[in-house]
Structure formats: structure tokens, C-alpha cells
Design an enzyme around this catalytic site. Structure first.
Site, PDB file in Angstrom:
ATOM      1  N   HIS A   1       0.483  -1.157   0.221  1.00  0.00           N
ATOM      2  CA  HIS A   1      -0.271  -0.233  -0.146  1.00  0.00           C
ATOM      3  C   HIS A   1       0.480   1.420   0.349  1.00  0.00           C
ATOM      4  O   HIS A   1       1.200   1.351   0.830  1.00  0.00           O
ATOM      5  CB  HIS A   1      -1.096   0.067   1.521  1.00  0.00           C
ATOM      6  CG  HIS A   1      -0.438   0.201   2.589  1.00  0.00           C
ATOM      7  ND1 HIS A   1      -0.164   1.186   3.067  1.00  0.00           N
ATOM      8  CD2 HIS A   1      -0.220  -1.346   3.012  1.00  0.00           C
ATOM      9  CE1 HIS A   1       1.182   0.497   4.191  1.00  0.00           C
ATOM     10  NE2 HIS A   1       0.343  -1.145   4.362  1.00  0.00           N
ATOM     11  N   ASP A   2       0.539   2.502  -0.546  1.00  0.00           N
ATOM     12  CA  ASP A   2       0.752   3.893  -1.023  1.00  0.00           C
ATOM     13  C   ASP A   2       2.603   3.696  -1.418  1.00  0.00           C
ATOM     14  O   ASP A   2       2.926   4.570  -1.101  1.00  0.00           O
ATOM     15  CB  ASP A   2       0.933   3.965   0.261  1.00  0.00           C
ATOM     16  CG  ASP A   2      -0.152   4.296   1.218  1.00  0.00           C
ATOM     17  OD1 ASP A   2      -0.901   4.740   0.726  1.00  0.00           O
ATOM     18  OD2 ASP A   2      -1.214   3.634   2.643  1.00  0.00           O
TER      19      ASP A   2
ATOM     20  N   GLY B   1       4.893  -0.929   2.897  1.00  0.00           N
ATOM     21  CA  GLY B   1       4.087   0.318   2.717  1.00  0.00           C
ATOM     22  C   GLY B   1       5.039   1.067   2.916  1.00  0.00           C
ATOM     23  O   GLY B   1       5.852   1.334   2.518  1.00  0.00           O
TER      24      GLY B   1
END
Length: 264
Positions: free
Chosen positions: A123-124, A141
Site C-alpha cells: 500500500h501507498d 508500505g
């Protein structure tokens, strides 16, 4: 007789948006709020969840999971997304997750990236263009990867790390700190091994530019300077002329934005 572009066993949500030229293989599953651009090919058993946008001419191989919810215990169903550019090759069993509300909320992958089997992009993460991630590489992340980065097989990158443009890691590298642009690094613990001169030559850097970058590496790694002192010295070199500004400007900027210290 022309074959259908979408295999009859594929499951495609009516709310998904696919260009008429997109090919979808057997047993692929494409959920709502997924958009796929022209010329893209989705192989058998791929799972795409939204909100996810894929640009044109992407190739996804079997058993990829792209756009699933982030593997973050703080995630509570917020409306986050994944954006993938054009011309990417995403090989078997790759996983790419959407963003989280604790960051920008969007995971991004640029153009012309070569993502090999079993890679995980969490994520991200913000990944540039023209990168190569070899098999079983994992990004935690919030990792930022610059253009033209090459990550050797089974490289593991800690959350919030940044890897600058044209950098390269060796097989099995454990990245716990930021790697500046142009630098080659490998091992556990990670050690630096000069600049990626061959990669720079292949991408059109001139001999004078490579020499300037090599001198900058020596300033950063061979003169016993603190990070702040090295950045100040490199900044002075960068303003010397147009050539140094072009080559060293991105390096100076990267050092000013490093949040985890740099691999040294």
C-alpha cells in the site's frame, strides 16, 4: 473465425470499464470500479479489484492479484485506489495493493515497468517508470522508487524507504535505509559498491556526466563527511555548471528528503 477478446469463463462486473481492445483470459475476475485501457491483456486467473485504473498496453500474467485492499491492520474500508500507467509487464503471482488513508491513499506504478513473478508492492508505494523488480522482491508500505531502478531478486525494502533513480540492488539485499540515485548496493547488512555506471551508459549519460556522478559518490562515501556536510559539498559542486546541475541536482534533492538516513 476471430476469437472473442473476453473468454466466456471470465467474470467481469458490469461496473468495470474495459476498452473494446482489452483481452481477458479464462477465469479472470474483474470487479467494479476497475478501468483498463486499450491494448491491455489480462491472462487466466488474474484478479483485479477496484478502485483501480490501468493504462494502455499492460500485460498481466496468471494469478496476479491487483488492486486488493491493503495489508494494513489500520485499514477500515476507506475509499483508496491503485493507479497503473502504460506498457507494464506484471508477471505471475504478483500482488499490488491499494493505498491507505494514512498516506496519500493511492498506490502508483508508472510506465514500462518489468515486474517479475511473486513480487509484492504494498500500500501507498510510489513506483516510477522503467524499473525492473526481479522475482520475489517485496516492497513494504509507503516505499518510493525512482525511475530506472533495478532491484535484484529477493530484495526486501523496509517501509518508508526511498530508492533514487538509476540505483540498483543485488540479489537478496535487505534495504533498511534510503539508497541515493545512481548508487549500487547489496547484502545484509546493505553495503554500497559505487555507481551504476553501466546502466547510466545504456541510458545515454555521457562520459563527462558519469565522471561527475562518480566524483559525487566519492564525496558522499569516501571523504568521511556527515550527511549534512556531504550534501553541502555536493550542492556547491552542482552549481558549478550546467552539466553538474543536471547530474547532481537530483542527488542533492534526494539527500535533503531522506527520512531514514542513507545506506553507507
Amino acid at each position: 473465425m476471430a476469437q472473442p477478446l473476453i473468454h466466456p469463463t471470465a467474470v467481469i462486473d458490469p461496473a468495470a470499464e474495459l476498452d473494446s481492445s482489452v483481452e481477458v483470459g479464462p477465469y479472470a475476475v474483474i470487479g467494479p470500479r476497475v478501468r483498463i485501457g486499450a491494448g491491455s491483456r489480462i491472462a487466466a486467473h488474474v484478479v483485479l479489484e477496484g478502485p483501480t485504473t490501468l493504462g494502455e498496453n499492460n500485460r498481466l500474467y496468471p494469478f496476479c492479484s491487483v488492486g486488493a485492499a491493503p495489508q494494513d491492520k489500520k485499514y477500515a474500508g476507506e475509499d483508496t485506489s491503485l493507479e497503473i500507467g502504460n506498457g507494464n509487464t506484471i508477471r505471475e503471482c504478483v500482488t499490488i495493493n491499494r493505498g491507505t488513508a494514512q498516506d496519500v491513499g493511492v498506490t502508483r506504478l508508472g510506465d514500462d515497468n518489468w515486474i517479475m513473478a511473486y513480487v509484492h508492492i504494498a500500500h501507498d508505494c510510489q513506483v516510477g517508470s522503467h524499473t525492473i523488480f526481479a522475482n520475489t522482491t517485496n516492497l513494504a508500505g509507503h516505499v518510493h522508487i525512482g525511475d530506472w531502478v533495478i532491484l535484484g531478486g529477493n530484495s526486501q525494502v523496509h517501509q518508508f524507504c526511498k530508492i533514487g533513480a538509476h540505483a540498483m540492488t543485488g540479489t537478496g539485499s535487505i534495504v533498511l535505509q534510503d539508497i541515493p540515485p545512481y548508487v549500487m548496493a547489496s547484502g545484509n547488512p546493505l553495503a554500497t559498491h559505487g555507481i551504476n555506471s553501466e546502466g547510466l551508459r545504456r541510458r545515454g549519460f555521457t562520459p563527462d556526466e558519469i565522471t561527475a556522478i562518480r566524483r559525487a559518490y566519492k564525496t558522499l562515501y569516501r571523504q568521511g563527511l556527515s550527511l549534512a556536510e556531504a550534501r553541502e559539498a555536493l550542492q556547491a559542486q552542482a552549481v558549478a555548471d550546467e552539466l553538474h546541475q543536471k547530474c547532481l541536482g537530483p542527488l542533492v534533492q534526494f539527500l535533503g528528503e531522506a527520512t531514514r538516513g542513507i545506506a553507507r
